[in-house]
Design a protein around this motif. Structure first.
Motif, mmCIF file in Angstrom:
data_model
loop_
_atom_site.group_PDB
_atom_site.id
_atom_site.type_symbol
_atom_site.label_atom_id
_atom_site.label_comp_id
_atom_site.label_asym_id
_atom_site.label_seq_id
_atom_site.Cartn_x
_atom_site.Cartn_y
_atom_site.Cartn_z
ATOM 1 N N PHE A 1 -9.191 49.484 61.427
ATOM 2 C CA PHE A 1 -10.640 49.335 61.265
ATOM 3 C C PHE A 1 -10.976 48.105 60.426
ATOM 4 C CE2 PHE A 1 -11.192 53.980 62.258
ATOM 5 C CZ PHE A 1 -12.010 53.790 63.352
ATOM 6 N N LEU A 2 -10.281 47.927 59.317
ATOM 7 C CA LEU A 2 -10.559 46.770 58.455
ATOM 8 C C LEU A 2 -10.154 45.473 59.146
ATOM 9 C CD1 LEU A 2 -9.443 48.279 55.032
ATOM 10 C CD2 LEU A 2 -11.778 47.754 55.754
ATOM 11 N N GLY A 3 -9.042 45.504 59.879
ATOM 12 C CA GLY A 3 -8.587 44.314 60.590
ATOM 13 C C GLY A 3 -9.545 43.880 61.683
ATOM 14 N N MET A 4 -10.256 44.827 62.272
ATOM 15 C CA MET A 4 -11.263 44.489 63.284
ATOM 16 C C MET A 4 -12.594 44.137 62.622
ATOM 17 S SD MET A 4 -10.635 47.461 66.216
ATOM 18 C CE MET A 4 -12.129 48.223 65.675
ATOM 19 N N GLY A 5 -12.945 44.881 61.616
ATOM 20 C CA GLY A 5 -14.277 44.762 61.029
ATOM 21 C C GLY A 5 -14.516 43.527 60.201
ATOM 22 N N ILE A 6 -13.542 43.140 59.395
ATOM 23 C CA ILE A 6 -13.756 42.001 58.492
ATOM 24 C C ILE A 6 -13.983 40.700 59.260
ATOM 25 C CG2 ILE A 6 -12.663 40.574 56.702
ATOM 26 C CD1 ILE A 6 -11.539 43.250 55.553
ATOM 27 N N PRO A 7 -13.120 40.335 60.235
ATOM 28 C CA PRO A 7 -13.398 39.098 60.983
ATOM 29 C C PRO A 7 -14.727 39.151 61.741
ATOM 30 C CG PRO A 7 -11.137 39.807 61.373
ATOM 31 C CD PRO A 7 -11.825 40.909 60.620
ATOM 32 N N ASP A 8 -15.056 40.322 62.303
ATOM 33 C CA ASP A 8 -16.309 40.464 63.034
ATOM 34 C C ASP A 8 -17.506 40.280 62.100
ATOM 35 O OD1 ASP A 8 -17.816 41.014 65.409
ATOM 36 O OD2 ASP A 8 -18.198 43.029 64.625
ATOM 37 N N LEU A 9 -17.438 40.851 60.907
ATOM 38 C CA LEU A 9 -18.524 40.695 59.940
ATOM 39 C C LEU A 9 -18.658 39.235 59.511
ATOM 40 C CD1 LEU A 9 -20.736 41.916 58.158
ATOM 41 C CD2 LEU A 9 -18.970 42.341 56.426
ATOM 42 N N LEU A 10 -17.534 38.571 59.276
ATOM 43 C CA LEU A 10 -17.585 37.152 58.888
ATOM 44 C C LEU A 10 -18.193 36.291 59.997
ATOM 45 C CD1 LEU A 10 -14.138 36.813 57.065
ATOM 46 C CD2 LEU A 10 -16.419 36.969 56.025
ATOM 47 N N ASP A 11 -17.845 36.586 61.259
ATOM 48 C CA ASP A 11 -18.443 35.857 62.384
ATOM 49 C C ASP A 11 -19.945 36.105 62.464
ATOM 50 O OD1 ASP A 11 -16.061 34.709 63.160
ATOM 51 O OD2 ASP A 11 -15.730 36.051 64.877
ATOM 52 N N THR A 12 -20.355 37.350 62.270
ATOM 53 C CA THR A 12 -21.777 37.687 62.332
ATOM 54 C C THR A 12 -22.555 36.993 61.229
ATOM 55 O OG1 THR A 12 -21.264 39.816 63.356
ATOM 56 C CG2 THR A 12 -23.431 39.605 62.329
ATOM 57 N N ILE A 13 -22.007 36.972 60.028
ATOM 58 C CA ILE A 13 -22.664 36.285 58.904
ATOM 59 C C ILE A 13 -22.776 34.795 59.194
ATOM 60 C CG2 ILE A 13 -22.395 35.617 56.480
ATOM 61 C CD1 ILE A 13 -21.220 38.467 56.022
ATOM 62 N N ALA A 14 -21.702 34.193 59.705
ATOM 63 C CA ALA A 14 -21.727 32.757 60.034
ATOM 64 C C ALA A 14 -22.794 32.458 61.081
ATOM 65 C CB ALA A 14 -20.350 32.306 60.526
ATOM 66 N N LEU A 15 -22.935 33.347 62.044
ATOM 67 C CA LEU A 15 -23.934 33.161 63.101
ATOM 68 C C LEU A 15 -25.352 33.260 62.536
ATOM 69 C CD1 LEU A 15 -23.927 32.585 66.093
ATOM 70 C CD2 LEU A 15 -23.891 35.035 66.520
ATOM 71 N N HIS A 16 -25.582 34.201 61.638
ATOM 72 C CA HIS A 16 -26.906 34.346 61.026
ATOM 73 C C HIS A 16 -27.251 33.147 60.133
ATOM 74 C CE1 HIS A 16 -28.508 38.371 62.059
ATOM 75 N NE2 HIS A 16 -27.249 38.603 62.380
ATOM 76 N N ARG A 17 -26.252 32.566 59.507
ATOM 77 C CA ARG A 17 -26.493 31.416 58.619
ATOM 78 C C ARG A 17 -26.624 30.102 59.382
ATOM 79 N NH1 ARG A 17 -22.388 32.560 53.566
ATOM 80 N NH2 ARG A 17 -23.675 34.190 52.624
ATOM 81 N N SER A 18 -26.107 30.052 60.585
ATOM 82 C CA SER A 18 -26.086 28.809 61.351
ATOM 83 C C SER A 18 -27.503 28.355 61.710
ATOM 84 C CB SER A 18 -25.287 29.004 62.638
ATOM 85 O OG SER A 18 -25.370 27.844 63.442
ATOM 86 N N GLN A 19 -27.674 27.062 61.724
ATOM 87 C CA GLN A 19 -28.940 26.457 62.148
ATOM 88 C C GLN A 19 -28.788 25.774 63.505
ATOM 89 O OE1 GLN A 19 -31.840 26.865 60.358
ATOM 90 N NE2 GLN A 19 -30.532 28.244 59.187
ATOM 91 N N SER A 20 -27.607 25.903 64.118
ATOM 92 C CA SER A 20 -27.332 25.241 65.393
ATOM 93 C C SER A 20 -27.826 26.087 66.555
ATOM 94 C CB SER A 20 -25.831 24.986 65.549
ATOM 95 O OG SER A 20 -25.378 24.134 64.524
ATOM 96 N N GLU A 21 -28.843 25.563 67.253
ATOM 97 C CA GLU A 21 -29.369 26.247 68.442
ATOM 98 C C GLU A 21 -29.410 25.258 69.590
ATOM 99 O OE1 GLU A 21 -32.857 28.686 68.398
ATOM 100 O OE2 GLU A 21 -32.331 29.527 66.437
ATOM 101 N N VAL A 22 -29.243 25.797 70.782
ATOM 102 C CA VAL A 22 -29.234 24.979 71.984
ATOM 103 C C VAL A 22 -29.780 25.827 73.131
ATOM 104 C CG1 VAL A 22 -26.862 25.622 72.608
ATOM 105 C CG2 VAL A 22 -27.765 23.423 73.351
ATOM 106 N N ASP A 23 -30.345 25.160 74.133
ATOM 107 C CA ASP A 23 -30.755 25.875 75.342
ATOM 108 C C ASP A 23 -29.533 26.011 76.240
ATOM 109 O OD1 ASP A 23 -33.393 26.353 74.736
ATOM 110 O OD2 ASP A 23 -34.110 24.490 75.652
ATOM 111 N N ALA A 24 -29.190 27.237 76.566
ATOM 112 C CA ALA A 24 -28.046 27.515 77.432
ATOM 113 C C ALA A 24 -28.551 27.847 78.831
ATOM 114 C CB ALA A 24 -27.243 28.679 76.868
ATOM 115 N N ARG A 25 -27.791 27.435 79.822
ATOM 116 C CA ARG A 25 -28.153 27.683 81.215
ATOM 117 C C ARG A 25 -27.715 29.095 81.608
ATOM 118 N NH1 ARG A 25 -25.100 26.638 85.733
ATOM 119 N NH2 ARG A 25 -23.685 25.388 84.480
#
Length: 160
Positions: free
Chosen positions: A22-46
Motif C-alpha cells: 500500500f505504501l509503495g503504491m500510495g507514496i509515488p501516486d501522492l507525489l505525482d498528484t501533488i506535482a500535478l496540482h502545483r504545475s502551471q504547465s497547461e496545453v490544449d490536447a487533441r
C-alpha cells in the motif's frame, strides 16, 4: 490472553507485506498528484477518442487525448503504471465541450509529462492518500500485535 491467541509471528511478518505494498503504491501516486496540482504547465490536447460508460453507480464520460509537451517532438497521452494512453473521466459538460471542439485543456508535470490530466478533472489528493492511510493503519495493527506479544511473553510464567 496468551501469546498463542495472537497470530503467529510468521503470519504477522507475512502480513507486514500488505502495508509495504500500500505504501509503495500510495507514496509515488501522492507525489505525482501533488506535482500535478502545483504545475502551471497547461496545453490544449487533441481528443483522439471518447466514450460514455454505463457503470453500476452512474455514467462516466471519458476521453483519450494526445499532446506535445514543451521541448519534445513526440506526442503523449495520459500515462499510468501499465498503460501509455489511459482514458480520462470528465464531468459531462466538460466532456461534451471537449468532444465538440476536439481539444481538451490538459495540465502536466514538465519533469514527467506522462503525469497529466484534464485541467478540469485533476486527480484528488484525498484519493491518492487512501493507500497511504491503509498502509499506515495496517502497520499500526502489526505493531500493536507485536507489542502485545512481547508483553505477554514477559509476563508468562516460566515452565519447569
Amino acid at each position: 490472553m496468551q501469546t498463542n491467541d495472537l497470530p503467529s509471528r510468521r503470519r504477522t511478518m507475512l502480513t507486514a507485506l500488505l502495508p509495504a505494498v500500500f505504501l509503495g503504491m500510495g507514496i509515488p501516486d501522492l507525489l505525482d498528484t501533488i506535482a500535478l496540482h502545483r504545475s502551471q504547465s497547461e496545453v490544449d490536447a487533441r481528443v483522439i477518442d471518447n466514450r460514455t460508460m454505463f457503470k453500476r453507480f452512474g455514467v462516466s464520460h471519458e476521453l483519450k487525448y494526445v499532446f506535445q509537451p514543451a521541448l519534445r517532438r513526440d506526442t503523449i497521452g495520459r500515462q499510468g503504471a501499465f498503460n501509455d494512453n489511459m482514458w480520462s473521466s470528465l464531468p459531462e459538460a466538460e466532456w461534451g465541450k471537449a468532444v465538440e471542439k476536439g481539444f481538451v485543456s490538459v495540465r502536466y508535470d514538465p519533469s514527467k509529462p506522462g503525469n497529466n490530466a484534464p485541467a478540469s478533472a485533476l486527480p484528488s489528493i484525498l484519493d491518492s492518500s487512501v493507500p497511504i492511510f491503509l498502509g499506515l493503519l495496517f502497520s499500526w495493527g502489526i505493531v500493536v500485535v507485536e507489542v502485545r506479544r512481547r508483553r505477554l511473553s514477559r509476563t508468562a510464567p516460566a515452565i519447569g
